[in-house]
Design a protein around this motif. Sequence first.
Motif, short mmCIF file in Angstrom:
data_model
loop_
_atom_site.label_atom_id
_atom_site.label_comp_id
_atom_site.label_asym_id
_atom_site.label_seq_id
_atom_site.Cartn_x
_atom_site.Cartn_y
_atom_site.Cartn_z
N PRO A 78 9.81 -9.16 1.65
CA PRO A 78 8.67 -8.15 2.39
C PRO A 78 8.77 -6.50 2.33
CG PRO A 78 9.97 -9.88 4.49
CD PRO A 78 10.35 -9.73 2.83
N VAL A 79 7.70 -6.64 1.77
CA VAL A 79 7.21 -4.70 1.13
C VAL A 79 6.29 -4.45 2.07
CG1 VAL A 79 6.81 -4.11 -1.02
CG2 VAL A 79 8.39 -5.53 -0.87
N VAL A 80 6.34 -3.87 2.79
CA VAL A 80 5.42 -2.97 3.54
C VAL A 80 5.17 -1.25 2.97
CG1 VAL A 80 5.36 -1.26 5.57
CG2 VAL A 80 6.24 -3.08 5.45
N MET A 81 3.80 -1.36 2.15
CA MET A 81 3.71 -0.32 1.67
C MET A 81 2.92 1.23 2.35
SD MET A 81 3.30 -2.18 -1.38
CE MET A 81 2.40 -0.36 -2.49
N VAL A 82 3.70 2.11 1.76
CA VAL A 82 3.49 3.50 2.02
C VAL A 82 3.47 4.43 1.31
CG1 VAL A 82 5.09 5.22 4.05
CG2 VAL A 82 5.34 2.76 4.02
N SER A 83 1.89 4.32 1.47
CA SER A 83 1.06 5.80 0.60
C SER A 83 -0.12 6.69 1.05
CB SER A 83 1.23 4.66 -0.66
OG SER A 83 0.42 4.97 -1.68
N SER A 84 -0.40 7.13 0.53
CA SER A 84 -1.47 8.31 1.17
C SER A 84 -2.85 7.07 0.64
CB SER A 84 -1.27 9.24 0.65
OG SER A 84 -0.97 9.63 -0.82
N LEU A 85 -2.79 6.60 -0.50
CA LEU A 85 -3.47 6.19 -1.02
C LEU A 85 -4.13 4.44 -0.07
CD1 LEU A 85 -2.92 5.75 -5.37
CD2 LEU A 85 -4.28 7.40 -4.11
N THR A 86 -2.89 3.84 0.33
CA THR A 86 -3.35 2.50 1.44
C THR A 86 -3.80 2.52 2.61
OG1 THR A 86 -1.16 2.87 1.54
CG2 THR A 86 -1.02 1.44 0.08
N GLU A 87 -4.66 2.85 2.41
CA GLU A 87 -6.08 2.55 3.87
C GLU A 87 -6.68 1.69 3.61
OE1 GLU A 87 -8.05 6.52 3.39
OE2 GLU A 87 -6.12 7.86 3.35
N LYS A 88 -7.05 1.46 5.88
CA LYS A 88 -7.52 0.20 5.73
C LYS A 88 -9.24 0.16 4.17
CE LYS A 88 -8.91 -2.81 9.55
NZ LYS A 88 -8.88 -3.09 11.24
N GLY A 89 -9.55 -1.42 3.89
CA GLY A 89 -10.79 -1.46 2.82
C GLY A 89 -9.94 -0.49 1.63
N CYS A 90 -9.94 -0.66 1.28
CA CYS A 90 -9.18 0.49 -0.19
C CYS A 90 -8.49 -0.40 -1.27
CB CYS A 90 -8.25 1.86 -0.04
SG CYS A 90 -7.44 2.73 -1.57
N ASP A 103 2.60 -6.03 4.18
CA ASP A 103 1.15 -5.11 5.08
C ASP A 103 1.33 -3.72 4.61
OD1 ASP A 103 -0.02 -3.91 7.23
OD2 ASP A 103 1.56 -4.54 9.15
N PHE A 104 1.05 -2.81 5.27
CA PHE A 104 0.32 -1.26 4.83
C PHE A 104 0.80 -0.45 5.91
CE2 PHE A 104 -3.40 -2.65 6.26
CZ PHE A 104 -4.77 -1.90 5.82
N VAL A 105 0.89 1.29 5.74
CA VAL A 105 0.72 1.99 6.60
C VAL A 105 0.42 3.65 5.36
CG1 VAL A 105 2.12 3.24 7.99
CG2 VAL A 105 3.08 0.95 7.37
N THR A 106 -0.66 4.13 5.87
CA THR A 106 -0.80 5.63 5.56
C THR A 106 0.00 6.44 5.80
OG1 THR A 106 -2.73 4.75 5.49
CG2 THR A 106 -2.59 7.10 5.14
N LYS A 107 0.81 7.43 5.22
CA LYS A 107 1.36 8.39 4.96
C LYS A 107 1.38 9.40 6.03
CE LYS A 107 4.17 8.68 0.35
NZ LYS A 107 3.95 9.28 -0.65
N PRO A 108 1.89 9.46 6.54
CA PRO A 108 1.87 9.93 7.84
C PRO A 108 1.75 11.62 7.58
CG PRO A 108 4.47 9.86 7.83
CD PRO A 108 3.89 9.60 6.77
#
Length: 124
Positions: A78-90, A103-108
Amino acid sequence: MARTKVMIVDDSALMRQLLTDILRTDPALEVVGAAPDPYTAWDRIKQVEPDVLTLDVEMPRMDGLTFLDKLMSNRPMPVVMVSSLTEKGCETTFRALELGAVDFVTKPKLDMTSGTLALTGELV
């Protein structure tokens, strides 16, 4: 109950520390390692055997999507992408999910006004 072993892959030392601090607040998670790039990550994955990986997209030496593709071919996890480039719909997010990210999470975002760090975004 066994804790979930997490490894963080991000080229920013500040972001690696921030994610480590955030993840360590959950008693079900254990941060077992961190790496500044995919090559270092690959060596550490073999050493610490994480259950899940957080992965940045933009990194030196190899981008996160290329690494994700190679990882899923050689050692799926399992890999969760954490990036300023991973946003919903991107487009980057869709590509990461196609390659096997769970899954993905936008960087704080960090607010460095007043000489202090303040979390202005949040992990979803």
